[in-house]
Design an enzyme around this catalytic site. Structure first.
Site, PDB file in Angstrom:
ATOM      1  N   TRP A  35      -9.844 -16.061  13.964  1.00  0.00           N
ATOM      2  CA  TRP A  35      -8.423 -15.622  13.022  1.00  0.00           C
ATOM      3  C   TRP A  35      -7.783 -14.246  12.700  1.00  0.00           C
ATOM      4  CZ3 TRP A  35      -4.309 -18.323  12.404  1.00  0.00           C
ATOM      5  CH2 TRP A  35      -3.574 -17.716  10.537  1.00  0.00           C
ATOM      6  N   MET A  36      -6.878 -13.977  12.972  1.00  0.00           N
ATOM      7  CA  MET A  36      -6.264 -12.496  12.331  1.00  0.00           C
ATOM      8  C   MET A  36      -5.051 -12.752  11.994  1.00  0.00           C
ATOM      9  SD  MET A  36      -5.039  -9.616  15.306  1.00  0.00           S
ATOM     10  CE  MET A  36      -3.762 -10.368  15.775  1.00  0.00           C
ATOM     11  N   ASP A  38      -2.429 -10.302   9.254  1.00  0.00           N
ATOM     12  CA  ASP A  38      -0.930  -9.268   9.199  1.00  0.00           C
ATOM     13  C   ASP A  38      -1.652  -7.838   9.946  1.00  0.00           C
ATOM     14  OD1 ASP A  38      -0.715 -10.785   7.564  1.00  0.00           O
ATOM     15  OD2 ASP A  38      -0.398  -9.636   5.850  1.00  0.00           O
ATOM     16  N   GLN A  54      -6.509  -8.473   9.528  1.00  0.00           N
ATOM     17  CA  GLN A  54      -7.110  -9.258   8.524  1.00  0.00           C
ATOM     18  C   GLN A  54      -7.306  -9.907   9.475  1.00  0.00           C
ATOM     19  OE1 GLN A  54      -6.533 -10.104   4.708  1.00  0.00           O
ATOM     20  NE2 GLN A  54      -6.766  -8.003   5.274  1.00  0.00           N
ATOM     21  N   TRP A  62      -6.890 -19.427   9.092  1.00  0.00           N
ATOM     22  CA  TRP A  62      -7.461 -17.785   7.612  1.00  0.00           C
ATOM     23  C   TRP A  62      -8.376 -18.806   6.992  1.00  0.00           C
ATOM     24  CZ3 TRP A  62      -7.350 -17.991   2.129  1.00  0.00           C
ATOM     25  CH2 TRP A  62      -6.869 -15.946   1.786  1.00  0.00           C
ATOM     26  N   SER A  98      -4.940  -7.215   2.665  1.00  0.00           N
ATOM     27  CA  SER A  98      -3.532  -6.233   3.353  1.00  0.00           C
ATOM     28  C   SER A  98      -3.869  -4.922   2.815  1.00  0.00           C
ATOM     29  CB  SER A  98      -2.947  -7.249   3.499  1.00  0.00           C
ATOM     30  OG  SER A  98      -2.547  -7.913   5.070  1.00  0.00           O
ATOM     31  N   ARG A 165      -0.814  -6.823  -4.292  1.00  0.00           N
ATOM     32  CA  ARG A 165      -1.175  -6.767  -2.852  1.00  0.00           C
ATOM     33  C   ARG A 165      -0.265  -5.816  -1.865  1.00  0.00           C
ATOM     34  NH1 ARG A 165      -0.059 -12.261  -3.087  1.00  0.00           N
ATOM     35  NH2 ARG A 165       1.864 -13.099  -1.724  1.00  0.00           N
ATOM     36  N   ASP A 166      -1.098  -5.336  -1.271  1.00  0.00           N
ATOM     37  CA  ASP A 166      -0.544  -5.266   0.010  1.00  0.00           C
ATOM     38  C   ASP A 166      -0.321  -3.697  -0.048  1.00  0.00           C
ATOM     39  OD1 ASP A 166      -1.205  -7.554   0.968  1.00  0.00           O
ATOM     40  OD2 ASP A 166       1.231  -8.364   1.144  1.00  0.00           O
ATOM     41  N   TRP A 303       2.920 -18.270   9.540  1.00  0.00           N
ATOM     42  CA  TRP A 303       2.618 -18.906   8.372  1.00  0.00           C
ATOM     43  C   TRP A 303       2.965 -20.663   8.693  1.00  0.00           C
ATOM     44  CZ3 TRP A 303      -2.002 -17.162   7.210  1.00  0.00           C
ATOM     45  CH2 TRP A 303      -2.158 -15.910   6.420  1.00  0.00           C
TER      46      TRP A 303
HETATM   47  C1  FRU Z   1       0.384 -11.470   4.562  1.00  0.00           C
HETATM   48  C2  FRU Z   1      -0.867 -11.733   3.266  1.00  0.00           C
HETATM   49  C3  FRU Z   1      -0.418 -10.856   2.480  1.00  0.00           C
HETATM   50  C4  FRU Z   1      -2.240 -10.698   2.248  1.00  0.00           C
HETATM   51  C5  FRU Z   1      -2.889 -11.607   3.636  1.00  0.00           C
HETATM   52  C6  FRU Z   1      -3.660 -11.608   3.302  1.00  0.00           C
HETATM   53  O1  FRU Z   1       0.831 -12.244   5.547  1.00  0.00           O
HETATM   54  O2  FRU Z   1       0.066 -13.597   2.541  1.00  0.00           O
HETATM   55  O3  FRU Z   1       0.343 -10.652   1.070  1.00  0.00           O
HETATM   56  O4  FRU Z   1      -2.319  -9.312   1.443  1.00  0.00           O
HETATM   57  O5  FRU Z   1      -1.540 -11.820   4.424  1.00  0.00           O
HETATM   58  O6  FRU Z   1      -4.700 -12.604   4.089  1.00  0.00           O
END
Ligand code: FRU
Length: 488
Positions: A35-36, A38, A54, A62, A98, A165-166, A303
């Protein structure tokens, strides 16, 4: 190296070798196996472009997030590098989410969200998201001893401890800056800004912008960069409600365009623009090249409708990297110019009149760069069928009266009940509609009017369906240029 990193590295080498090149896109990045989602850490290090992502190598869904890794000299030909990060610490036991990367002297610094699952004081399980650092040399990375370096309790009171996050980090005049997605006390998204003299010691510097429940809820994957005299805050909002044809339900992506007062660290938003109108696009990130270009790459998936065949051993692809510019107040996106090096077998036609369904000799293929100018005012609808055979096709429909462009993959051959069609309004100020269409086996990216709008979607049609047919319900005059794209 931790056991988890080693295990993932061994697994991806062994398993990715079992995937035939014919089952992969020709000129888009796809993950080695599993799986991949972001793109992460998209940036230059020692003169090469690095892309992290990711990654869960062990299955095509996921799960516990790792960071996969690749590099490229030209954004088109990618070389896989071993897994960079695994969720191997207490503070990231639920996943290495991320983030971004910067070159700092000899070092490459990765800044990611460590997600921790732990027991709350009441004994129930809870999730905490904090920002962490790993330092490396372009292949091997070491998480620092005093992680996490930014914690959710540094945010204004009422902000979520769970949704934070991110981080996207950049360096300017010797200082480090970070933007990260967060949730305000009202439940909707906000973007927090932090600064640091030393990347291990950060201070909260303010909230740059927030949704106030108007542009979706949580804002993920922020990026913040100057572009042609303006400042762009790019976000990936969750839970949006459709707004006409501008935004669709669920996860979207938006450019917030405005100005930035660097002294006061204040962003003044002027307008909102949809980044991509297609079916499969999310979580884009940008980087700046040495020659000053701002390049965007996005996850070519969504998603709520992740789309890939059950038999496929890897889950997805990234978009073609795109050069950004502002023209007439809009952010325009065009494929990176490096793609042009890979063109061959040019075929072109000028001013062909299209009426009934027509094929043009030599205009076909599943790994192509196709440029089309639609001219004239003697038609209502113009249609292009791509990846076509007797049974299958995906259609691009330009409706001159409605001023809409539609992508429809209903007959692409994918046998699941995924969303198949999406439309957008296109500017009616033009007599000629220009389309640049990148088809790469399993994807179609449509750049409209020199990149004013982009529509990105996946198609899983048998690869021997490579026909292209044009039709119009009046007379459309067409200029066409087609190149094959070959990557050896
Ligand atoms: C966005 C997200 C990010 C998170 C990551 C988890 O697609 O939900 O906010 O860091 O994916 O895989």
């Amino acid at each position: 190296m931790s056991e988890m990193v080693e295990k993932a590295r061994n697994y991806e080498i062994e398993e990715s070798m079992k995937i035939a090149q014919d089952n992969r896109p020709v000129y888009h990045f796809s993950n080695p196996v599993g799986w991949m989602n972001d793109p992460n850490g998209f940036s230059d290090y020692k003169g090469e472009h690095h892309l992290f992502f990711q990654y869960y190598p062990y299955a095509t869904h996921w799960d516990s997030m790792h960071w996969g890794h690749a590099k490229s000299a030209d954004f088109i030909k990618w070389e896989y590098l071993p897994v960079a990060l695994a969720p191997d610490k207490d503070y990231d036991n639920f996943g290495v989410f991320s983030g971004s990367a910067i070159e700092d002297g000899e070092k490459q610094i990765l800044i990611y969200t460590g997600v921790e699952e732990k027991a709350a004081p009441n004994g129930e399980k809870c999730i905490r998201q904090n920002q962490c650092i790993a330092i490396g040399n372009g292949v091997e990375y070491e998480k620092i001893a005093n992680n996490p370096v930014v914690t959710a309790d540094m945010l204004p009171e009422g902000s979520s401890l769970e949704d934070f996050r991110d981080p996207k980090v950049w360096k300017e005049n010797g200082k480090y800056y970070m933007v990260a997605g967060s949730r305000h006390g009202d439940g909707s998204g906000q973007i927090a800004l932090f600064c640091a003299e030393n990347p291990e010691k950060w201070e909260f510097a303010g909230i740059l912008d927030r949704s106030e429940n108007k542009i979706g809820r949580m804002w993920e994957c922020p990026d913040f960069y100057p572009l042609d005299g303006k400042q762009v805050l790019m976000i990936s909002p969750q839970e949006m409600e459709a707004e006409g044809l501008e935004f669709h339900n669920g996860n979207n992506t938006a450019f917030l365009i405005g100005n930035y007062d660097k002294e006061m660290l204040k962003f003044m938003r002027e307008k909102v623009q949809c980044v991509d109108y297609g079916l499969d696009f999310y979580a884009p990130q940008t980087m700046e090249t040495e020659d000053g270009r701002r390049i965007l790459i996005g996850w070519m998936q969504s998603w709520d409708n992740p789309m890939y065949p059950d038999t496929q051993r890897y889950s997805g692809m990234m978009t073609i990297p795109r050069e950004l510019s502002i023209k007439g107040g809009r952010i325009c996106q065009m494929p990176v110019r490096e793609l042009e090096k890979y063109r061959s077998n040019v075929i072109s036609y000028d001013n062909v009149c299209i009426h009934e369904e027509t094929e043009l000799e030599g205009i076909s293929g599943r790994s192509i760069d196709l440029q089309i100018a639609l001219k004239g005012n003697e038609y209502g609808k113009f249609k292009i069928k791509l990846a076509a055979d007797e049974k299958h096709y995906s259609e691009i429909i330009y409706d001159r009266d409605e001023k809409t462009l539609t992508f429809d993959r209903t007959h692409s051959g994918f046998k699941k009940d995924t969303i198949s069609t999406r439309s957008m309004y296109v500017s009616d100020k033009k007599d000629v509609i220009n389309l640049r269409i990148l088809v790469d086996r399993f994807s179609v990216e449509i750049f409209v009017n020199d990149g004013e709008q982009v529509m990105t979607s996946l198609i899983y049609t048998p690869v021997d369906a490579y026909g292209i047919r044009f039709a119009s319900n009046g007379k459309t005059y067409l200029d066409v240029i087609k190149y094959d794209i070959e990557v050896k």
